[in-house]
Scaffold this motif. Structure first.
Motif, PDB file in Angstrom:
ATOM      1  N   GLY A   1       0.581  -1.108   0.116  1.00 29.92           N
ATOM      2  CA  GLY A   1      -0.034  -0.015   0.040  1.00 29.92           C
ATOM      3  C   GLY A   1       0.728   1.288  -0.009  1.00 29.92           C
ATOM      4  N   GLY A   2       0.160   2.311   0.310  1.00 27.29           N
ATOM      5  CA  GLY A   2       0.929   3.677   0.454  1.00 27.29           C
ATOM      6  C   GLY A   2       0.923   4.189  -0.834  1.00 27.29           C
ATOM      7  N   ALA A   3       1.366   5.549  -1.072  1.00 28.75           N
ATOM      8  CA  ALA A   3       1.493   6.582  -2.038  1.00 28.75           C
ATOM      9  C   ALA A   3       1.946   5.927  -3.386  1.00 28.75           C
ATOM     10  N   MET A   4       1.447   6.061  -4.379  1.00 32.33           N
ATOM     11  CA  MET A   4       2.050   5.420  -5.667  1.00 32.33           C
ATOM     12  C   MET A   4       3.059   6.109  -6.284  1.00 32.33           C
ATOM     13  N   ASP A   5       3.146   7.686  -5.802  1.00 30.48           N
ATOM     14  CA  ASP A   5       4.356   8.353  -6.187  1.00 30.48           C
ATOM     15  C   ASP A   5       4.953   8.740  -4.849  1.00 30.48           C
ATOM     16  N   ARG A   6       5.751   7.920  -4.401  1.00 27.59           N
ATOM     17  CA  ARG A   6       6.071   8.061  -2.817  1.00 27.59           C
ATOM     18  C   ARG A   6       7.065   9.162  -2.713  1.00 27.59           C
ATOM     19  N   PHE A   7       7.962   9.497  -3.667  1.00 26.19           N
ATOM     20  CA  PHE A   7       8.885  10.776  -3.667  1.00 26.19           C
ATOM     21  C   PHE A   7       7.877  11.952  -3.613  1.00 26.19           C
ATOM     22  N   ALA A   8       6.682  12.100  -4.346  1.00 25.81           N
ATOM     23  CA  ALA A   8       5.886  13.223  -4.207  1.00 25.81           C
ATOM     24  C   ALA A   8       5.262  13.482  -2.975  1.00 25.81           C
ATOM     25  N   LEU A   9       4.895  12.546  -2.217  1.00 31.86           N
ATOM     26  CA  LEU A   9       4.340  12.377  -0.927  1.00 31.86           C
ATOM     27  C   LEU A   9       5.290  13.033   0.308  1.00 31.86           C
ATOM     28  N   ARG A  10       6.642  12.556  -0.177  1.00 28.98           N
ATOM     29  CA  ARG A  10       7.715  12.752   0.846  1.00 28.98           C
ATOM     30  C   ARG A  10       7.905  14.282   0.554  1.00 28.98           C
ATOM     31  N   VAL A  11       8.065  14.543  -0.621  1.00 31.51           N
ATOM     32  CA  VAL A  11       8.177  16.101  -0.571  1.00 31.51           C
ATOM     33  C   VAL A  11       7.196  17.305  -0.183  1.00 31.51           C
ATOM     34  N   ALA A  12       6.061  16.708  -0.401  1.00 35.82           N
ATOM     35  CA  ALA A  12       4.670  17.619  -0.119  1.00 35.82           C
ATOM     36  C   ALA A  12       4.797  17.645   1.430  1.00 35.82           C
ATOM     37  N   ASN A  13       5.196  16.662   2.274  1.00 31.61           N
ATOM     38  CA  ASN A  13       5.309  16.530   3.691  1.00 31.61           C
ATOM     39  C   ASN A  13       6.410  17.423   4.067  1.00 31.61           C
ATOM     40  N   MET A  14       7.407  17.447   3.488  1.00 37.95           N
ATOM     41  CA  MET A  14       8.718  18.221   3.843  1.00 37.95           C
ATOM     42  C   MET A  14       8.353  19.678   3.679  1.00 37.95           C
ATOM     43  N   LEU A  15       7.519  20.128   2.539  1.00 32.73           N
ATOM     44  CA  LEU A  15       7.264  21.384   2.507  1.00 32.73           C
ATOM     45  C   LEU A  15       6.447  22.024   3.486  1.00 32.73           C
ATOM     46  N   VAL A  16       5.525  21.256   4.496  1.00 34.06           N
ATOM     47  CA  VAL A  16       4.641  21.791   5.130  1.00 34.06           C
ATOM     48  C   VAL A  16       5.257  21.652   6.804  1.00 34.06           C
ATOM     49  N   GLY A  17       6.425  20.882   6.716  1.00 38.38           N
ATOM     50  CA  GLY A  17       7.131  20.599   8.099  1.00 38.38           C
ATOM     51  C   GLY A  17       6.774  19.370   8.812  1.00 38.38           C
ATOM     52  N   ASN A  18       6.149  18.488   7.971  1.00 39.25           N
ATOM     53  CA  ASN A  18       5.650  16.935   8.352  1.00 39.25           C
ATOM     54  C   ASN A  18       6.868  16.107   8.554  1.00 39.25           C
TER      55      ASN A  18
END
Lengths: 78, 323
Positions: free
Chosen positions: B30-47
């Motif tokens: 499971g999990g995001a199909m584009d894991r890179f994009a999810l990781r980066v989105a989280n980094m951008l908002v401080g998660n």
């Protein structure tokens, strides 16, 4: 003139199934919320609904053609 | 404090980086199909990089915020608007309590990832918040997001808006997309002509493409080396005695249309798999729209490992850029 745009990429159909009548013919009255087409994507069929009322002018895409998101599908005269 | 879903979009689901460790029991990673994009989105908002966000397919949701939050949308180019005001992709922006997040038509790619400061705080299932609808695990009641859902958020450590990832640190497939393949255990089942043809042929993404698998069409049917089918394998030459499937493995039922197994795929079965898409290219598949032209390219283990290492370096470069 208002264009109906595709909300998603996929394959566009002008009728609900092969052999069925077209959703709209040129000159038909269209009410906002009427189904004017069908898109198949990800094993799902999505109704395309008119957002405005008016008179149906024409389809801009052939039945069964590949489309991208935002593609103009049909025209409605206000 | 939470988000209220007004319209869900086509197929919006809560996803984190998945639940590895249960595949042997038939429960996919499971999990995001584009894991890179999810990781980066989280980094951008401080998660934390593995916080749960929304995976949006083709068509954006409409969401009302019940508290102030920082939001970033990465992956597909799906232009976000806050109360009608356009926002940049791959950039952290503010949404105030009472404001509405909506989206324009998809411009490129297939899946956008929405990270919200604090992360989505639905109850984890087997260590992950990722939604696996077929098994009714994770997310909200094990299903995709629906109109009327109230999505809980975690406590956020608010950082400043405006963090941005430049174009060279983003990743979307080319057109035609190139997917690299490492031939696998059953490669010998194909005739030499079929082995070559698979890589020479022009393929396109079929309409049957989702979190379980991506189907491709347009290439020539594959020819198999003749044999007496072993006991337990079906009569079709693409059948084997049941075996394990890996993330990324490519099965070709009937030798006709290859299917790449993705995050929510089954863990085993009776189709031969000609090989696997290398891990470095799996994120790209999550960004392929139907009808996209695709070429498969044969690689060896050395190139696959080098590509994996390059992807890790790219992620490290994003971390360094965002400090």
């Amino acid at each position: 003139m208002t264009q109906v745009l595709s909300p998603v990429p996929g394959t566009f159909y002008t009728q609900s199934a092969p052999g069925e009548p077209l959703y709209k013919q040129p000159g038909d009255a269209v009410a906002a919320g009427d189904t004017v087409g069908l898109i198949e994507v990800m094993k799902t069929f999505i109704d395309v609904k008119a957002e405005t009322s008016g008179t149906f002018k024409s389809y801009l895409i052939d039945d069964g053609a590949a489309i991208g998101a935002g593609a103009p599908l049909a025209e409605i005269e206000d | 404090m939470s988000l209220k879903v007004i319209q869900p979009g086509l197929s919006t689901s809560i996803q984190d980086l998945g639940r590895p460790g249960y595949f042997h029991l038939g429960i996919p990673i499971g999990g995001a199909m584009d894991r890179f994009a999810l990781r980066v989105a989280n980094m951008l908002v401080g998660n934390p990089e593995g916080a749960a966000g929304l995976e949006v397919v083709f068509m954006g949701p409409e969401i009302v915020f019940e508290k102030d939050a920082l939001v970033a949308v990465t992956g597909a180019d799906l232009p976000a608007k806050v109360d009608g005001k356009p926002q940049e992709g791959w950039t952290a922006f503010e949404v105030k309590a009472g404001q509405t997040l909506k989206f324009d038509f998809l411009k490129s790619g297939a899946r956008a990832y929405i990270a919200i400061s604090g992360g989505i705080d639905t109850p984890p299932a087997l260590g992950s918040r990722s939604t696996y609808p077929i098994g009714a695990l994770g997310g909200i009641e094990g299903r995709n997001v629906q109109a009327g859902d109230v999505i809980p958020l975690g406590e956020a450590e608010m950082i400043e808006p405006g963090l941005n990832v430049p174009k060279e640190l983003r990743r979307l497939p080319d057109n035609p997309a190139e997917l690299r393949v490492l031939p696998g255990l059953y490669w010998h089942r194909l005739t030499p002509a079929a082995q070559e043809g698979f890589f020479d042929d022009d393929w396109t993404v079929a309409l049957e493409a989702d979190r379980m698998g991506y189907r491709f069409k347009g290439g020539k049917p594959l020819e198999f080396v003749g044999r007496e089918q072993p006991f337990g394998a079906g009569a079709d030459p693409s059948n084997i005695v049941d075996g394990c499937y890996s993330y990324g493995s490519i099965q070709v039922p009937g030798g006709l249309e290859p299917i790449v197994l993705h995050r929510d795929a089954v863990s085993g079965g009776g189709y031969f798999t000609l090989g696997a898409i290398i891990s470095a290219d799996m994120d790209l598949i999550g960004q392929l729209q139907p009808h996209t032209p695709v070429k498969f390219r044969k690689v060896g283990m050395d190139e696959a490992l080098k590509a994996r290492s390059d992807r890790k370096k790219m992620l490290a470069a994003v971390r360094a850029h965002l400090g």
